[in-house]
Enzyme design. Sequence first.
Site, PDB file in Angstrom:
ATOM      1  N   HIS A 243      -7.015  -4.822   7.958  1.00  0.00           N
ATOM      2  CA  HIS A 243      -8.475  -4.974   8.018  1.00  0.00           C
ATOM      3  C   HIS A 243      -8.962  -6.419   7.995  1.00  0.00           C
ATOM      4  CE1 HIS A 243      -9.411  -0.741   7.956  1.00  0.00           C
ATOM      5  NE2 HIS A 243      -8.596  -0.557   6.938  1.00  0.00           N
TER       6      HIS A 243
ATOM      7  N   GLU B  88      -2.968   8.596   3.827  1.00  0.00           N
ATOM      8  CA  GLU B  88      -4.414   8.377   3.751  1.00  0.00           C
ATOM      9  C   GLU B  88      -5.162   9.217   4.785  1.00  0.00           C
ATOM     10  OE1 GLU B  88      -5.317   4.220   4.327  1.00  0.00           O
ATOM     11  OE2 GLU B  88      -3.903   3.998   5.968  1.00  0.00           O
TER      12      GLU B  88
ATOM     13  N   ASP C 232      -9.651   6.108   3.007  1.00  0.00           N
ATOM     14  CA  ASP C 232      -9.396   6.817   4.264  1.00  0.00           C
ATOM     15  C   ASP C 232      -9.077   8.297   4.028  1.00  0.00           C
ATOM     16  OD1 ASP C 232      -9.851   4.917   6.331  1.00  0.00           O
ATOM     17  OD2 ASP C 232      -8.057   3.851   5.694  1.00  0.00           O
TER      18      ASP C 232
HETATM   19  C1  3PY Z   1      -7.697   3.080   1.699  1.00  0.00           C
HETATM   20  O1  3PY Z   1      -8.277   3.337   0.636  1.00  0.00           O
HETATM   21  O2  3PY Z   1      -7.917   3.691   2.759  1.00  0.00           O
HETATM   22  C2  3PY Z   1      -6.711   2.026   1.726  1.00  0.00           C
HETATM   23  O3  3PY Z   1      -6.088   1.817   2.739  1.00  0.00           O
HETATM   24  C3  3PY Z   1      -6.483   1.228   0.477  1.00  0.00           C
HETATM   25  O4  3PY Z   1      -5.369   0.447   0.567  1.00  0.00           O
HETATM   26 MG    MG Z   2      -6.803   2.783   4.443  1.00  0.00          MG
END
Ligand code: 3PY
Ligand code: MG
Length: 265
Positions: A60, A162, A188
Amino acid sequence: MQNRLAVLMKEDNENIMNNFMTRLKQRELLLGTMLSLPSPETAEIISYCGFDWLFLDGEHSPASVLDWQRVMQAVSGRSACMLRVPVNSEVHIKKALDIGADGIIVPMINSAKQASDAVAWTHYPPQGRRGIGPGRASRYGKNLAAYIERANEDLALILQIEHIDAVTNIDEIVNVEGVDALFIGPSDLSASMGKTGQLDDVEVCAAMDKVADACRQRKLPLGYFGMTATSVEPFIAEGYSLICAGTDADFVTRGALQMVTALTS
Ligand code: 3PY
Ligand code: MG
């Protein structure tokens, strides 16, 4: 002269990796924080603060591969550096490892096939098919043979769970040989369930519990990210061992806000 070189070579080989993997495998608590700024100076400051490991966010942040190399040079082995690649790809994984990451974090792994691709790209033959090339990781080729000998064993492969599809496929994912840890991405994951940021939601919690159970059965270390100490503490209590708390940018923001508040209230 020859003796001097032999000593140097021995020291290099011994120092070439750190003990992060040993501690990870034993599911010892490893405390880290996230670096999102392409700033060697910020990374250096944080590396003096005692974190076991740093989560370098190549997914990111706007940082380039070269920025991350500079960041790792600044950290200089004081904390283990896990570089999150932008996507599960051979090229990104190869470059991340060649610049000297102690391990990689791969986002959005949703199936056993994606997990085994990541394993293949992270490991040299015969276990995988990582390409061989000199880089900072092997002291720019000076220790290439020694690096290759130890890399498969010593470099960490951490896969992010995620997405709800990953939770559905978790039993197959945890059985992929060569994965060293899983790491939940709460933002996510909750978003994939239509519940963005609702981390206390019953279904989001049940999804995380399913991942934790699968990891426990396989004795696989599990990680979690939260912005604050309070948000990660319950997960530490539950046995999550790979903890990432806060970000460099947030540390700066909070410090600045605290100063403005102190001077204006
Ligand atoms: C998320 O919370 O989606 C992440 O990738 C945290 O590292
Ligand atoms: Mg993430």
